[in-house]
Design an enzyme around this catalytic site. Structure first.
Site, short mmCIF file in Angstrom:
data_model
loop_
_atom_site.label_atom_id
_atom_site.label_comp_id
_atom_site.label_asym_id
_atom_site.label_seq_id
_atom_site.Cartn_x
_atom_site.Cartn_y
_atom_site.Cartn_z
N ARG A 76 2.27 4.55 -1.88
CA ARG A 76 2.63 4.75 -0.47
C ARG A 76 2.60 6.24 -0.12
NH1 ARG A 76 6.93 0.09 1.24
NH2 ARG A 76 5.80 -1.61 0.23
N SER A 111 4.28 -10.15 -6.79
CA SER A 111 4.15 -8.69 -6.73
C SER A 111 4.70 -8.00 -7.99
CB SER A 111 4.82 -8.13 -5.46
OG SER A 111 4.22 -8.66 -4.30
N THR A 135 6.25 -0.29 -9.53
CA THR A 135 5.36 0.72 -10.10
C THR A 135 4.15 0.94 -9.19
OG1 THR A 135 4.46 -1.06 -11.48
CG2 THR A 135 5.99 0.45 -12.55
N GLU A 136 3.88 0.00 -8.29
CA GLU A 136 2.76 0.14 -7.35
C GLU A 136 3.18 0.84 -6.07
OE1 GLU A 136 3.35 -2.90 -9.03
OE2 GLU A 136 1.82 -2.22 -10.44
N ASN A 137 4.47 0.95 -5.83
CA ASN A 137 4.93 1.57 -4.58
C ASN A 137 4.68 3.08 -4.54
OD1 ASN A 137 7.71 -0.76 -4.16
ND2 ASN A 137 5.72 -0.78 -3.17
N TRP A 138 4.30 3.67 -5.68
CA TRP A 138 3.91 5.10 -5.68
C TRP A 138 2.68 5.33 -4.83
CZ3 TRP A 138 7.36 8.40 -7.56
CH2 TRP A 138 8.21 8.00 -8.59
N ASP A 179 11.88 -7.57 0.68
CA ASP A 179 10.65 -7.21 1.40
C ASP A 179 10.82 -7.34 2.91
OD1 ASP A 179 8.06 -6.33 1.56
OD2 ASP A 179 7.15 -8.24 1.03
N ASN A 205 11.08 -4.56 5.13
CA ASN A 205 11.75 -3.44 5.79
C ASN A 205 10.82 -2.74 6.78
OD1 ASN A 205 13.84 -3.98 4.06
ND2 ASN A 205 13.56 -2.17 2.76
N GLY A 206 9.57 -2.55 6.35
CA GLY A 206 8.60 -1.85 7.19
C GLY A 206 8.32 -2.63 8.47
#
Ligand code: IPE
Ligand code: IPE
Ligand code: MG
Length: 251
Positions: A82, A207, A77-80, A31, A33-34
């Site tokens: 974005r 997460s 599965t939640e990163n979709w 985690d 990176n952003g």
């Protein structure tokens, strides 16, 4: 007992790793990176790109230290949720990583596995993944699990559905459903539970990562963002782990 003596630059502490007590399985939530990119006024995708460089270094160091399994959380599965641009960039990065690295991984004996629903990924991504898995499956070195389109709850739902279907078809006897059987229906069926879970970037939450498997994992957090995560951070995490008392409910 083998020992590693190392000077830690920041606080001048000496790290002595006990090579007889290296965690067999380390899982990392990659985690930050952003935020790393934002601090540098770069697009988020540059942060993800920098994060891939960290994978290279940390995998090598983990292997050198004697870790047998490393699991990296790369896409949940939640990163979709974005923006499409970012999701596309992450898919592309995985394909690039596999294209550029698979030969090197193979040469180094790495066994690459994917945890997650790869059927839901774009065809080209799935194809690359299958090639890499196939090429490295008979290797004898460190196991690299990449959790991609992975969610702990999704994994448990999938396991339940498959168990129900196997009970209905008579392949599984209901009386034989136990913890061990359930573990064998998870994406991680060929890996032991993680001994140590590392999360950089300052967040202290799971997460949706390895919900079943983390029952007795040790957790280690760091404020460093993943692109800046260094070999010495990994050593610090292992050092801390070695100074904990894992009781597994006993005394
Ligand atoms: C982790 O970095 C990579 C993925 C989740 C794919 P983030 O993209 O979550 O970085 P932050 O949390 O926004 O800094
Ligand atoms: C977890 O990071 C997923 C990965 C590192 C792949 P997130 O950045 O998606 O997690 P939250 O949203 O902060 O909980
Ligand atoms: Mg994040």
């Amino acid at each position: 007992m083998l020992k590693l003596f190392k000077k830690d630059k920041e606080n001048k502490e000496e790290i002595q790793l006990d090579f007889d007590n290296i965690p067999k399985h380390i899982a990392i939530i990659m985690d930050g990176n952003g935020r790393w990119a934002k601090q540098r006024k770069l697009p988020r995708s540059m942060g993800h790109k920098a994060g891939v460089e960290t994978i290279r270094r940390i995998l090598k160091e983990a292997d050198r230290l004697g870790v047998k399994y490393i699991t990296l959380y790369a896409f949940s599965t939640e990163n979709w949720k974005r923006p499409k641009d970012e999701v596309d960039a992450l898919m592309k990065l995985l394909v690039q990583y596999l294209t550029n690295e698979v030969e090197g991984l193979h040469q180094n004996g790495v066994i690459l596995r994917i945890l997650g629903d790869i059927n839901a990924l774009p065809g080209a991504v799935k194809e690359k993944i299958c090639e890499a898995i196939d090429l490295t499956k008979n290797n004898k070195g460190i196991v690299l699990n990449v959790a991609f389109n992975y969610g702990g709850r999704n994994e448990i739902v999938r396991a339940i559905k498959n168990i129900v279907s196997d009970v209905e078809s008579g392949n599984v006897n209901e009386e034989n459903i136990d913890e061990n059987l359930i573990s064998n229906y998870l994406y991680t069926k060929d890996s032991p539970d993680p001994d140590l879970i590392i999360r950089p970037s300052g967040e202290q939450r799971i997460s949706n990562f390895l919900l079943w498997q983390c029952a007795y994992s040790e957790f280690w957090y760091s404020n460093v963002n993943w692109p800046d995560f260094s070999e010495s951070d990994l050593q610090k995490a292992i050092y801390d782990y070695q100074n904990r008392d894992r009781r597994f409910g006993g005394v």
